[in-house]
Scaffold this active site. Structure first.
Site, short mmCIF file in Angstrom:
data_model
loop_
_atom_site.label_atom_id
_atom_site.label_comp_id
_atom_site.label_asym_id
_atom_site.label_seq_id
_atom_site.Cartn_x
_atom_site.Cartn_y
_atom_site.Cartn_z
N CYS A 170 -12.66 38.76 -18.64
CA CYS A 170 -12.44 37.57 -17.84
C CYS A 170 -13.27 36.43 -18.43
O CYS A 170 -14.21 36.66 -19.16
CB CYS A 170 -12.87 37.81 -16.40
SG CYS A 170 -12.08 39.23 -15.65
N ARG A 183 -9.36 34.62 -22.66
CA ARG A 183 -10.06 35.85 -22.28
C ARG A 183 -9.32 36.64 -21.21
O ARG A 183 -9.66 37.80 -20.94
CB ARG A 183 -11.47 35.52 -21.75
CG ARG A 183 -12.34 34.83 -22.76
CD ARG A 183 -13.70 34.57 -22.18
NE ARG A 183 -14.45 35.78 -22.02
CZ ARG A 183 -15.25 36.30 -22.94
NH1 ARG A 183 -15.42 35.69 -24.09
NH2 ARG A 183 -15.89 37.41 -22.73
N TRP A 219 -8.65 38.88 -16.16
CA TRP A 219 -7.83 39.97 -16.73
C TRP A 219 -8.01 41.13 -15.77
O TRP A 219 -9.11 41.67 -15.64
CB TRP A 219 -8.33 40.31 -18.14
CG TRP A 219 -7.47 41.33 -18.83
CD1 TRP A 219 -6.32 41.07 -19.52
CD2 TRP A 219 -7.69 42.74 -18.91
NE1 TRP A 219 -5.81 42.26 -20.02
CE2 TRP A 219 -6.63 43.30 -19.66
CE3 TRP A 219 -8.67 43.59 -18.43
CZ2 TRP A 219 -6.53 44.65 -19.94
CZ3 TRP A 219 -8.57 44.96 -18.70
CH2 TRP A 219 -7.51 45.47 -19.45
N ASN A 252 -17.03 39.38 -14.31
CA ASN A 252 -16.36 39.95 -15.47
C ASN A 252 -16.94 41.34 -15.67
O ASN A 252 -18.15 41.49 -15.73
CB ASN A 252 -16.63 39.07 -16.70
CG ASN A 252 -16.12 39.69 -17.99
OD1 ASN A 252 -15.21 40.51 -17.97
ND2 ASN A 252 -16.69 39.28 -19.11
N GLY A 253 -16.06 42.35 -15.79
CA GLY A 253 -16.55 43.72 -16.00
C GLY A 253 -16.00 44.65 -14.93
O GLY A 253 -15.03 44.31 -14.24
N GLU A 312 -2.14 46.89 -39.66
CA GLU A 312 -2.43 45.58 -39.08
C GLU A 312 -1.13 44.79 -38.85
O GLU A 312 -0.98 44.14 -37.81
CB GLU A 312 -3.40 44.83 -40.01
CG GLU A 312 -3.75 43.41 -39.62
CD GLU A 312 -4.43 43.27 -38.26
OE1 GLU A 312 -4.79 44.28 -37.65
OE2 GLU A 312 -4.57 42.12 -37.81
N LYS A 352 0.10 43.49 -35.18
CA LYS A 352 0.42 42.09 -34.90
C LYS A 352 1.80 41.98 -34.24
O LYS A 352 2.00 41.22 -33.30
CB LYS A 352 0.40 41.25 -36.20
CG LYS A 352 -0.99 40.99 -36.75
CD LYS A 352 -1.68 39.86 -36.05
CE LYS A 352 -3.04 40.07 -35.54
NZ LYS A 352 -3.84 41.17 -35.46
N GLU A 363 1.74 43.33 -30.56
CA GLU A 363 1.06 42.52 -29.54
C GLU A 363 1.71 41.15 -29.35
O GLU A 363 1.66 40.59 -28.27
CB GLU A 363 -0.44 42.41 -29.81
CG GLU A 363 -0.86 41.68 -31.04
CD GLU A 363 -2.38 41.66 -31.24
OE1 GLU A 363 -3.14 41.81 -30.27
OE2 GLU A 363 -2.80 41.49 -32.39
N HIS A 419 6.92 63.44 -44.28
CA HIS A 419 6.43 64.54 -43.43
C HIS A 419 6.84 64.35 -41.97
O HIS A 419 6.28 64.98 -41.09
CB HIS A 419 4.91 64.65 -43.55
CG HIS A 419 4.46 64.93 -44.96
ND1 HIS A 419 4.65 66.15 -45.55
CD2 HIS A 419 3.89 64.13 -45.88
CE1 HIS A 419 4.19 66.10 -46.80
NE2 HIS A 419 3.73 64.88 -47.03
N LYS A 456 -8.58 38.44 -25.14
CA LYS A 456 -9.20 38.32 -26.45
C LYS A 456 -10.38 39.28 -26.61
O LYS A 456 -10.60 39.84 -27.67
CB LYS A 456 -9.66 36.88 -26.64
CG LYS A 456 -10.33 36.58 -27.95
CD LYS A 456 -9.33 36.57 -29.07
CE LYS A 456 -9.93 36.22 -30.42
NZ LYS A 456 -9.02 36.63 -31.50
#
Ligand code: AGP
Length: 629
Positions: free
Chosen positions: A2, A27, A78, A104-105, A498, A502, A505, A521, A624
């Site tokens: 947050c 955030r 968030w 936040n947390g 990566e 990208k 998300e 395989h 983020k």
């Protein structure tokens, strides 16, 4: 996760909070809210959804100033406990309506505390863990004065009450509190979540990160673990949870407000992709000597410490983990030291074998990722030495580590990491070369040759960015694709991972990255006619046979109908017969190739997401900085 801003001064707390929240929205953007104290009142406003919803609510208020006052705070959320609704949006207030709290947390023992409060007659309105704090403060302020052990500590009653509450909380939290009857103060506390202070002229700020107040002051102060800060117009008082005064480091933020703005780009992500040559040059600056040596004198481990290392562990999450995978190839090749790379969230749960000659490298853009922080703590408990690679001055992971190497990429606001990935890769390469240099496993002229080539990389990144129009066009063409596969070998494999991350998300598409040799395989069963497969091809001048092998892998998928999109260096004609599309990157040293091969994949994901009409700065469900485990 947050974003938090608190303010006390002479300006409108509503304006300051809104400005801060605009910078902190990356955030978390499930809901937002503001509380302002003024004229003997505490007013709050909150709304589910993005900040724009709260701004609309405020704009609809017929009063000329809907929240008058110069003391207040703002929050962007968030969601963890309780869905993203108006009722669960912060701030949360106590039964008397005098105390407002943002958080936040995660407060891990909130269920127990909630039961206790409800048994005592408190009515809690939301499903959040946060709300218990408002009610616990109510109880504390109504009760006995603070039994602080240190009689010299001069504390505001709100700070003293918050200390007593914090001592009862388990988990991770940054808390900021205002009180209707105490307009002279904003109080904050932190454990395992970020909180920094901004020290202005006649005003003070508390925030999750400096971007929230950078337009007002560049003078900042760290808040350490388990500390409470009392912010007033004329400065701050910081204590630990027991009430003992502490002196924290002050620092000057060396970038200004414009660095945290879009600078004419429609999205931060586009700006940040284009900032990569500068971000890379700034990360390398001062660390490559004119004599061709690596200079890492700003971190706090000695050359002897690096000589004593007999094993390297890298811990990180997401994109930073991919940078760590690239580092493994370089460190093992250059130093002959064993190097393991581990997702930070798994590290401490599997008894990794560490001792005082293990070097643990913790990579984190934010310096606040809780999984990585916990891995750092675990490593230090086992006596390992920890070197942080971090982009955020004053953040927690560098503070909890033995040493830090900062990437100087500037603020990254887009939720998807781009320029800081390049900075992390560069920092890892520097550490690898430095280890080889001080341990004498590479000759001085070998290090000098790498230094010379590293110095050219920002220019090669610039050139690569200038020729990515074909991949943009391709991304727009593939807007309706159902899935995309990414293949690579050697350092191209983490680049493939990566690229897939990208795309997941940003474009919400099914995307997977595989080592190209692993395909046969199992994953080759996924290939069907028309499936786009992006292949990161190593240089034909690199490891013997590797190039030939990946050319065979391209043929294998093409034979099964895949549409092959090949990222290959200039002059590599061997891929052409098997590629439906070739995206060219400049020639580089094999181990430096990710600094250029990643760029088309970033642009591909960004462009495809934009073609789908998505917000690339704030993808759904993400934040983020992930400050919960
Ligand atoms: C990548 O685009 C994401 N933002 C995410 O994977 C990120 O890299 C990860 O959460 C780690 O963050 P950190 O570097 O701040 O620790």
């Amino acid at each position: 996760m947050c974003g938090i801003i608190g303010y006390v001064g002479d300006q409108s707390a509503l304006d300051i909070s809104l400005q801060g929240l605009r910078r902190l929205e990356y955030r978390g953007y499930d809901s937002s809210g503001i509380a302002v104290v003024g004229a003997g009142e505490l007013r709050t406003a909150r709304r589910a959804g993005k900040l724009a919803n709260l701004e609309k609510l405020l704009a609809e208020n017929p009063e000329p100033d809907p929240m008058p006052g110069t003391t207040g705070m703002g929050h962007t959320r968030w969601a963890t406990h309780g869905g993203p609704t108006d009722v669960n949006a912060h701030p949360h207030i106590d039964c008397t309506g005098a105390i407002a709290v943002i958080h936040n947390g995660i407060i891990e023992n909130f269920a127990l505390l909630r039961a206790e409060l409800e048994a005592g007659g408190h009515e809690l309105a939301s499903e959040t863990d946060t709300e218990v704090v408002a009610h616990l403060l109510e109880v504390e302020l109504a009760g006995d004065p603070d039994p602080d052990p240190d009689p010299a500590a001069v504390s505001h009653p709100l700070a003293a009450a918050l200390r007593r509450v914090c001592r009862r909380l388990a988990g991770a939290f940054t808390l900021v509190v205002v009180h209707r009857d105490f307009p002279e103060v904003v109080v904050g506390a932190r454990r395992n979540s970020p909180l920094v202070v901004g020290l202005g002229e006649g005003e003070s700020f508390l925030a999750s990160d400096v971007s929230a107040f950078i337009a007002h002051t560049r003078e900042a102060m760290e808040i350490g673990q388990d500390q409470v800060v009392e912010a007033r117009r004329d400065g701050v008082i910081v204590t630990d949870f027991e009430g003992r005064p502490v002196q924290n480091r002050r620092y000057h933020v060396d970038w200004d407000a414009s660095a945290a703005e879009k600078g004419g780009y429609p999205y931060f992500m586009l700006k940040e992709i284009n900032e990569q040559p500068t971000a890379l040059a700034d990360t390398l600056r001062g660390r490559l000597s004119p004599q061709g040596a690596i200079v890492l004198d700003e971190e706090r481990l000695s050359a002897q410490d690096f000589r004593d290392v007999d094993k390297v562990f890298i811990v990180a999450c997401g994109t930073a983990y991919h940078a760590g995978l690239i580092a493994k190839y370089a460190i093992e090749h250059w130093t002959r030291l064993p190097c393991e790379v581990e997702m930070a969230s798994e590290f401490r749960y599997r008894d990794p074998v560490l001792d005082r000659s293990t070097l643990v490298i913790a990579i984190s853009q934010s310096g606040e990722t809780l999984d990585t922080l916990m891995a750092v703590k675990h490593a230090r408990e086992q006596k390992a030495r920890v070197l942080a690679i971090c982009n955020t001055n004053g953040s927690t992971i560098p503070r909890e580590s033995d040493a830090v190497l900062y990437t100087h990429c500037g603020p990254e606001v887009g939720v998807a990491s781009t320029k800081t990935f390049l900075g992390q890769v560069a920092a890892c390469l520097l550490v690898g070369l430095y280890l080889a240099q001080v341990r004498g496993v590479l000759y001085g002229d070998e290090v000098a040759a790498y230094v010379e080539r590293l110095q050219r990389m920002p220019e090669l990144v610039e050139r690569t960015l200038g020729r990515l129009e074909p991949i943009r066009e391709l991304a727009r063409e593939l807007v309706d694709a159902k899935a995309v596969l990414f293949l690579g070998r050697h350092v191209g494999y983490p680049v493939a991972l990566e690229g897939a991350l990208k795309l997941k998300e940003l474009a919400y598409m099914h995307a997977e990255g595989f080592p190209a040799g692993e395909l046969k395989h199992g994953p080759i069963a996924l290939i069907e006619p028309g499936l786009p497969v992006l292949v990161v091809v190593p240089s034909p001048r690199g490891r013997a046979n590797l190039h030939d092998k990946i050319v065979s892998n391209i043929q294998e998928v093409r034979a099964r109908g895949a549409r092959t999109i090949v990222i290959a260096e200039d002059g590599d004609v061997a891929v052409e017969p098997y590629a439906d599309h070739v995206i060219r990157v400049p020639e580089t040293t094999s181990l430096f190739a990710p600094l250029v091969t990643t760029l088309p994949l970033q642009v591909f994901a960004c462009e495809l997401a934009l073609a789908r009409g998505l917000d690339v700065d704030q993808p759904r469900n993400l934040a983020k900085s992930v400050t919960v485990e």
